[in-house]
Enzyme design. Sequence first.
Site, mmCIF file in Angstrom:
data_model
loop_
_atom_site.group_PDB
_atom_site.id
_atom_site.type_symbol
_atom_site.label_atom_id
_atom_site.label_comp_id
_atom_site.label_asym_id
_atom_site.label_seq_id
_atom_site.Cartn_x
_atom_site.Cartn_y
_atom_site.Cartn_z
ATOM 1 N NE ARG A 130 5.605 21.219 25.626
ATOM 2 C CZ ARG A 130 6.323 22.321 25.491
ATOM 3 N NH1 ARG A 130 6.227 23.053 24.386
ATOM 4 N NH2 ARG A 130 7.148 22.698 26.452
ATOM 5 C CG ASP A 136 -2.046 -1.032 1.097
ATOM 6 O OD1 ASP A 136 -2.418 -1.370 -0.044
ATOM 7 O OD2 ASP A 136 -2.538 -1.503 2.139
ATOM 8 N N GLY A 137 2.029 1.206 0.653
ATOM 9 C CA GLY A 137 2.917 2.369 0.672
ATOM 10 C C GLY A 137 3.421 2.731 -0.709
ATOM 11 C CG ASP A 176 -1.775 12.818 21.321
ATOM 12 O OD1 ASP A 176 -1.664 13.729 22.158
ATOM 13 O OD2 ASP A 176 -1.520 11.627 21.580
ATOM 14 C CG ASP A 181 -4.016 9.565 6.308
ATOM 15 O OD1 ASP A 181 -2.871 9.996 6.104
ATOM 16 O OD2 ASP A 181 -4.238 8.437 6.779
ATOM 17 C CB ALA A 231 -4.880 3.595 6.540
ATOM 18 C CE1 TYR A 232 -2.958 7.474 13.654
ATOM 19 C CE2 TYR A 232 -1.885 9.049 12.194
ATOM 20 C CZ TYR A 232 -2.128 8.580 13.469
ATOM 21 O OH TYR A 232 -1.551 9.181 14.543
#
Length: 295
Positions: free
Chosen positions: A161, A71-72, A180, A151, A192-193
């Site tokens: 932070r 996929d990358g 985040d 994305d 995915a993510y």
Amino acid sequence: MKKVAVIAHLHKAEALAALKDIREWASAHGVEVVSNLREAEGEEGRIGAEDDAIVRERFAGADVAVTLGGDGTLLYAAHLVAPLGIPVLAVHLGNLGFHTQVECSRLRQSLDEIAQGRYRTEPRMMLEADVAILPGAKQEFPEGPRLALNDVVVSKTAWGRMIHVRIHVDGEPASDLYADGLLVSTPTGSSAYNYAAGGPVLEPHLDAIVLNAICPHRMHFGPVVLGPEHKIEVEFHPRKPSEEAQILVDGRLWCSVTHEHSLKISRAPVYLRLIVLENAFFRKLRQKLSWGGLI
């Protein structure tokens, strides 16, 4: 078919072997093959991002593009070939391969089918991300815009932070977010993510935009699915002028932004034409993401 463009993963021996196989097939069929490898260095010099213009020039006029990796590799290829309108056959040589279409063992058979016109393409919506400099800013403008098949992520730059951003949709205030990060996904990238961050999985051929938070401080912000026509703008919260964030496009770091910048995300003017040889969406959900029960 007269010309095939190949995007091969340099560090996979299987990809280089598959490229050799494509060249043998092409030679037997009178088809030209061009690739993303530096011809002067044989199969040991991959053209990097700084040479994208050279790759696009080389690929111009190709009838089909073939990605050899996972996929990358498909993500890397998308921003190269989508503006050229070249259909893409994604060959699975990676680990997950959710959006790859064929195994390497079927490569020659698939090329025969494509040469005979026995295939269909599925348009995959992409995002376009651009950064605007706000009035009075002193920092330089990062080069853009950028295309994303999966994305666009606004992420914190330091552990421990959060970022504090204000989100507008079509100019209307939508939400303040303390988290985040903020993730803006396409349907292709929803598995995915976005999925790992608790977002919904969309059928990849749909036109839609997913807004999702990454580890929000308050649970008031849930994933939202928007129509493709909406335009999203992200700025730092005015009470947090010293913060900095990094922008990642399809997992690759693009630039860092501060309160002097505004990130604009919308549907891209181009689509990726992905060659689809079978409808296997639910099978891939079950086998690759362990979704649902056994059948």
